[in-house]
Design an enzyme around this catalytic site. Structure first.
Site, PDB file in Angstrom:
ATOM      1  N   LEU A  97      84.612 -14.171  17.334  1.00  0.00           N
ATOM      2  CA  LEU A  97      84.147 -13.563  16.171  1.00  0.00           C
ATOM      3  C   LEU A  97      84.738 -14.204  14.906  1.00  0.00           C
ATOM      4  O   LEU A  97      85.754 -14.303  14.623  1.00  0.00           O
ATOM      5  CB  LEU A  97      84.429 -12.093  16.445  1.00  0.00           C
ATOM      6  CG  LEU A  97      83.879 -11.147  15.208  1.00  0.00           C
ATOM      7  CD1 LEU A  97      82.446 -11.063  15.450  1.00  0.00           C
ATOM      8  CD2 LEU A  97      84.453  -9.638  15.352  1.00  0.00           C
ATOM      9  N   THR A 149      76.812 -10.796  -4.880  1.00  0.00           N
ATOM     10  CA  THR A 149      75.921 -11.591  -5.704  1.00  0.00           C
ATOM     11  C   THR A 149      75.941 -12.883  -5.139  1.00  0.00           C
ATOM     12  O   THR A 149      75.390 -13.833  -5.453  1.00  0.00           O
ATOM     13  CB  THR A 149      76.233 -11.273  -7.068  1.00  0.00           C
ATOM     14  OG1 THR A 149      77.712 -11.534  -7.374  1.00  0.00           O
ATOM     15  CG2 THR A 149      76.099  -9.992  -7.421  1.00  0.00           C
ATOM     16  N   GLN A 150      77.174 -13.232  -4.856  1.00  0.00           N
ATOM     17  CA  GLN A 150      77.642 -14.750  -4.471  1.00  0.00           C
ATOM     18  C   GLN A 150      76.888 -15.094  -3.239  1.00  0.00           C
ATOM     19  O   GLN A 150      76.485 -16.056  -2.821  1.00  0.00           O
ATOM     20  CB  GLN A 150      79.137 -14.951  -4.436  1.00  0.00           C
ATOM     21  CG  GLN A 150      79.766 -14.964  -5.766  1.00  0.00           C
ATOM     22  CD  GLN A 150      79.083 -15.827  -6.927  1.00  0.00           C
ATOM     23  OE1 GLN A 150      79.029 -17.001  -6.544  1.00  0.00           O
ATOM     24  NE2 GLN A 150      78.656 -15.294  -7.946  1.00  0.00           N
ATOM     25  N   ILE A 180      78.392  -7.362  17.927  1.00  0.00           N
ATOM     26  CA  ILE A 180      78.919  -8.584  18.365  1.00  0.00           C
ATOM     27  C   ILE A 180      78.270  -9.074  19.805  1.00  0.00           C
ATOM     28  O   ILE A 180      77.917  -8.332  20.421  1.00  0.00           O
ATOM     29  CB  ILE A 180      80.553  -7.968  19.071  1.00  0.00           C
ATOM     30  CG1 ILE A 180      81.272  -7.416  17.974  1.00  0.00           C
ATOM     31  CG2 ILE A 180      81.279  -9.258  19.850  1.00  0.00           C
ATOM     32  CD1 ILE A 180      82.570  -6.909  18.308  1.00  0.00           C
ATOM     33  N   THR A 187      80.369 -19.156  16.710  1.00  0.00           N
ATOM     34  CA  THR A 187      81.007 -19.738  17.942  1.00  0.00           C
ATOM     35  C   THR A 187      81.431 -18.359  18.958  1.00  0.00           C
ATOM     36  O   THR A 187      81.261 -17.183  18.268  1.00  0.00           O
ATOM     37  CB  THR A 187      82.305 -20.462  17.914  1.00  0.00           C
ATOM     38  OG1 THR A 187      83.205 -19.635  17.064  1.00  0.00           O
ATOM     39  CG2 THR A 187      81.814 -21.734  17.395  1.00  0.00           C
ATOM     40  N   HIS A 207      79.800 -14.119   6.439  1.00  0.00           N
ATOM     41  CA  HIS A 207      80.835 -13.204   6.486  1.00  0.00           C
ATOM     42  C   HIS A 207      81.575 -12.773   5.305  1.00  0.00           C
ATOM     43  O   HIS A 207      81.902 -13.848   4.350  1.00  0.00           O
ATOM     44  CB  HIS A 207      81.949 -13.550   7.340  1.00  0.00           C
ATOM     45  CG  HIS A 207      83.121 -12.383   7.720  1.00  0.00           C
ATOM     46  ND1 HIS A 207      82.950 -11.299   8.464  1.00  0.00           N
ATOM     47  CD2 HIS A 207      84.121 -12.579   7.093  1.00  0.00           C
ATOM     48  CE1 HIS A 207      83.992 -10.709   8.389  1.00  0.00           C
ATOM     49  NE2 HIS A 207      84.914 -11.292   7.633  1.00  0.00           N
ATOM     50  N   SER A 239      69.753  -7.601   2.059  1.00  0.00           N
ATOM     51  CA  SER A 239      69.701  -8.230   0.597  1.00  0.00           C
ATOM     52  C   SER A 239      69.853  -9.936   0.999  1.00  0.00           C
ATOM     53  O   SER A 239      69.429 -10.519   0.284  1.00  0.00           O
ATOM     54  CB  SER A 239      70.554  -7.754  -0.271  1.00  0.00           C
ATOM     55  OG  SER A 239      71.903  -7.844   0.125  1.00  0.00           O
ATOM     56  N   ASN A 241      76.165 -17.205  10.348  1.00  0.00           N
ATOM     57  CA  ASN A 241      76.366 -16.147  10.072  1.00  0.00           C
ATOM     58  C   ASN A 241      77.127 -16.224   8.461  1.00  0.00           C
ATOM     59  O   ASN A 241      77.605 -17.246   8.101  1.00  0.00           O
ATOM     60  CB  ASN A 241      77.419 -15.400  10.854  1.00  0.00           C
ATOM     61  CG  ASN A 241      77.735 -14.094  10.487  1.00  0.00           C
ATOM     62  OD1 ASN A 241      77.036 -13.107  10.068  1.00  0.00           O
ATOM     63  ND2 ASN A 241      79.189 -13.797  10.735  1.00  0.00           N
ATOM     64  N   MET A 283      74.972  -6.339  12.473  1.00  0.00           N
ATOM     65  CA  MET A 283      76.496  -5.873  12.951  1.00  0.00           C
ATOM     66  C   MET A 283      76.453  -5.599  14.346  1.00  0.00           C
ATOM     67  O   MET A 283      76.609  -4.314  15.030  1.00  0.00           O
ATOM     68  CB  MET A 283      76.565  -4.553  12.030  1.00  0.00           C
ATOM     69  CG  MET A 283      76.230  -4.339  10.701  1.00  0.00           C
ATOM     70  SD  MET A 283      77.515  -5.544   9.974  1.00  0.00           S
ATOM     71  CE  MET A 283      78.998  -4.466  10.272  1.00  0.00           C
TER      72      MET A 283
HETATM   73  C1  GRF Z   1      77.041  -8.433   3.914  1.00  0.00           C
HETATM   74  O1  GRF Z   1      78.040  -8.302   2.906  1.00  0.00           O
HETATM   75  C2  GRF Z   1      77.220  -9.613   4.933  1.00  0.00           C
HETATM   76  O2  GRF Z   1      78.141 -10.512   4.351  1.00  0.00           O
HETATM   77  C3  GRF Z   1      77.811  -8.671   5.745  1.00  0.00           C
HETATM   78  O3  GRF Z   1      77.273  -7.404   5.661  1.00  0.00           O
HETATM   79  C4  GRF Z   1      76.475  -7.307   4.208  1.00  0.00           C
HETATM   80  C5  GRF Z   1      75.114  -7.116   4.685  1.00  0.00           C
HETATM   81  O4  GRF Z   1      74.351  -7.138   3.575  1.00  0.00           O
HETATM   82  N1  GRF Z   1      78.077  -9.489   7.110  1.00  0.00           N
HETATM   83  P1  GRF Z   1      72.816  -7.083   3.547  1.00  0.00           P
HETATM   84  O5  GRF Z   1      72.379  -6.322   4.676  1.00  0.00           O
HETATM   85  O6  GRF Z   1      72.302  -8.735   3.548  1.00  0.00           O
HETATM   86  O7  GRF Z   1      72.391  -6.664   2.340  1.00  0.00           O
END
Ligand code: GRF
Length: 197
Positions: free
Chosen positions: A152, A180-181, A100, A149, A117, A13, A115, A98
């Site tokens: 992690l 949403t944010q 490392i 960097t 997070h 998303s 990235n 997902m």
């Molecule tokens: C998001 O919350 C992102 O911050 C985290 O994994 C989720 C991924 O959601 N790393 P999407 O695949 O972008 O819908």
């Protein structure tokens, strides 16, 4: 043309939000930039269909295919780099990717790798951020866009968004509010990087 390569593992998303913003704001004209590829380590990542529908090149590099190699992580990252570098990327955007990454991968894309997070870093690096924020009694949670960097979830912060943690929140309701944010700050942070780099 400044090529953007987005790496996903699942729903995608955030990737979709970036693609939609790139179209709505005409990044091709505004920044001479385009999302040129979406690459996943999982063949069943839902976001791949969205990318294809939007005419974006897709590829799958399955990390499991490297499990029997002497150095599986390095071998996977090498194959991933090869695929990414076909697009000579200006930016490599991790969006729910997902895995490392090895120090070699991070060094290869230094200054070009970002990235998102789902926590207010430096709080809660790693997994299960929403459960941990609720468990810790946090009144606020959020998301962070940062440069990647070798350590992690620790790179310089580019953007953050804050949401309240509500009394009856579960990890899922909080995750949805944070997401949403994420969809607002990630495209904005990418656009900012396209203006400054
Ligand atoms: C998001 O919350 C992102 O911050 C985290 O994994 C989720 C991924 O959601 N790393 P999407 O695949 O972008 O819908």
């Amino acid at each position: 043309m400044k090529n953007i390569v987005i790496l996903i593992s699942g729903g995608g998303s955030n990737m979709a939000a970036i693609v939609r913003t790139a179209q709505a704001q005409n990044w091709a004209k505004q920044f001479n930039a385009q999302v040129s590829a979406v690459i996943s380590n999982k063949a069943d990542a839902k976001g791949l269909a969205f990318a294809k529908e939007h005419g974006i090149a897709t590829a799958v590099i399955d990390h499991k295919a490297f499990a029997d190699q002497p150095q599986p992580r390095e071998a996977f990252d090498a194959a991933l780099m090869k695929e990414i570098d076909k697009h000579a990327p200006h930016l490599v955007v991790l969006a729910g990717f997902m895995r490392i990454l090895t120090p070699g991968f991070v060094a290869h894309y230094e200054g070009r790798l970002i990235n998102i997070h789902p926590s207010l870093l430096p709080a809660f690096p790693g997994l299960h951020t929403h459960e941990r924020a609720i468990e810790a009694g946090c009144k606020f949670a959020g998301a962070t866009v940062h440069r990647v960097t070798a350590e992690l979830d620790h790179g310089p912060i580019l953007a953050q968004a804050v949401v309240p943690v509500l009394p009856n929140d579960t990890a899922d309701t909080l995750a949805a509010r944070v997401l949403t944010q994420e969809h607002l700050i990630y495209p904005k942070a990418v656009a900012e990087l396209l203006t400054t780099t």
